[in-house]
Design an enzyme around this catalytic site. Sequence first.
Site, PDB file in Angstrom:
ATOM      1  N   GLU A 110       0.743  -1.096  -0.161  1.00 15.88           N
ATOM      2  CA  GLU A 110       0.222  -0.025   0.021  1.00 15.88           C
ATOM      3  C   GLU A 110       0.780   1.191   0.131  1.00 15.88           C
ATOM      4  OE1 GLU A 110      -3.127   2.816   0.540  1.00 15.88           O
ATOM      5  OE2 GLU A 110      -2.950   0.756  -0.774  1.00 15.88           O
ATOM      6  N   HIS A 176     -11.952   5.420  -8.795  1.00 11.61           N
ATOM      7  CA  HIS A 176     -10.514   5.653  -8.568  1.00 11.61           C
ATOM      8  C   HIS A 176      -9.563   4.791  -9.608  1.00 11.61           C
ATOM      9  CE1 HIS A 176      -6.675   6.779  -6.704  1.00 11.61           C
ATOM     10  NE2 HIS A 176      -6.387   5.619  -6.388  1.00 11.61           N
ATOM     11  N   HIS A 288     -20.764  -7.561 -17.139  1.00  7.62           N
ATOM     12  CA  HIS A 288     -19.395  -7.510 -17.669  1.00  7.62           C
ATOM     13  C   HIS A 288     -19.493  -8.386 -18.750  1.00  7.62           C
ATOM     14  CE1 HIS A 288     -15.369  -6.238 -18.111  1.00  7.62           C
ATOM     15  NE2 HIS A 288     -14.831  -7.422 -17.563  1.00  7.62           N
ATOM     16  N   HIS A 345      -5.217  -7.958 -17.285  1.00  7.11           N
ATOM     17  CA  HIS A 345      -6.496  -7.748 -17.782  1.00  7.11           C
ATOM     18  C   HIS A 345      -6.849  -6.041 -17.663  1.00  7.11           C
ATOM     19  CE1 HIS A 345     -10.352  -8.849 -19.591  1.00  7.11           C
ATOM     20  NE2 HIS A 345     -11.006  -8.134 -18.518  1.00  7.11           N
TER      21      HIS A 345
END
Length: 386
Positions: A110, A176, A288, A345
């Site tokens: 992070e 985001h 999707h 992806h």
Amino acid sequence: METLYDWTPVFRLMILGLLIASGPLLWVWMRSRGAGTAQRLRALTGLTLFLTFDLVLFGAFTRLTDSGLGCPDWPGCYGAASPIGAHADIAAAQAAMPTGPVTFTKAWIEMIHRYLATAVGVLILVMAVVSVLERRRNPAMPVLWPVLTLVWVCLQGAFGALTVTMKLFPAIVTLHLLGGLMLLALLRLQAVRYGEADRLSQQAAATPPALRLALWGLLALVVMQVALGGWVSTNYAVLACRDFPTCQGSWWPPMDWARGFELWRPLGAQGSGDALPFAALTAIHYAHRLFAYVVLAALLGVGWALWRRELRAHARWLWALAAWQLLTGLSNVVLEWPLLAAVAHTGGAAALVTLLAGWIAAAYPARVGWTGAAPPVAPTWREGRA
């Protein structure tokens, strides 16, 4: 008098970002000695674009390894500038929940993501400031796009903070991700405009309106598909369908569309607070998948239009990325969401957005004014590099 907020982690993170950004800045400066300002800015934009692409991939890696709350505060880690200073807090959290959201590995993942994001922000700030200053000497220097990119990266940083403080709220995490792809598009457009400011003479843009419209339409479809894919990922709905081309052995499995696309709700829950049903996750996944067929057909169709206009390198890029997305998407399902395929992806989606943004930017002549324009006219979109 007690301070309302401790700004120390913010300043420390900014210093670390400046130190990391100094490497690319020094490299461009040394490599482009003797070059004009526009040429240097174009080189710096290309490098920043590359680093931002890496940042988007590392952001996907952070999300997919469940490291988004590795440091549950922002911008520091338990008030420290790195996990080293937060050793005691992380150790306590890891001892309480060994497989929980806070571990030493997740904290470092992070914080590295935050360090890279801050460095990219510094590079974008430098480009904006230099562009504005150089505009006084060179009227062709573009300033609208560097300034807009700076504003956007600040907004993207705010969404990064909300991702942590709102505990991976799915709508915020998805926004985001979309913000990161928008940043890539802005940097690609900026690189095209810097290239125009650096050229002395150009050929007028001659892209047919129908082809421009097709590129815009394809970009819109790709962005919509990325939003659906981000919604799948942030809701952990990838494994709701583990077979292909059917889902749960059916062409139309039980799905709860209303709850699946209730946008403003916490992770794993409905707006009412009840747990999100599995049928909702199935609807998220299947939406999707169904839209992927539409996007794949559009990629093939626009690629064929490019091929017929002798833009065969462009067509090959589109078809190659279409194949990449198809294969990595299938791998996520049949191989049960391997980390490498999932990151790949995301990378394919980012590459598609960057590619299309560059082509669209080069298809339009730059306007004289605040954006800057190279004399006498803008390049053909053929000159926009893939």
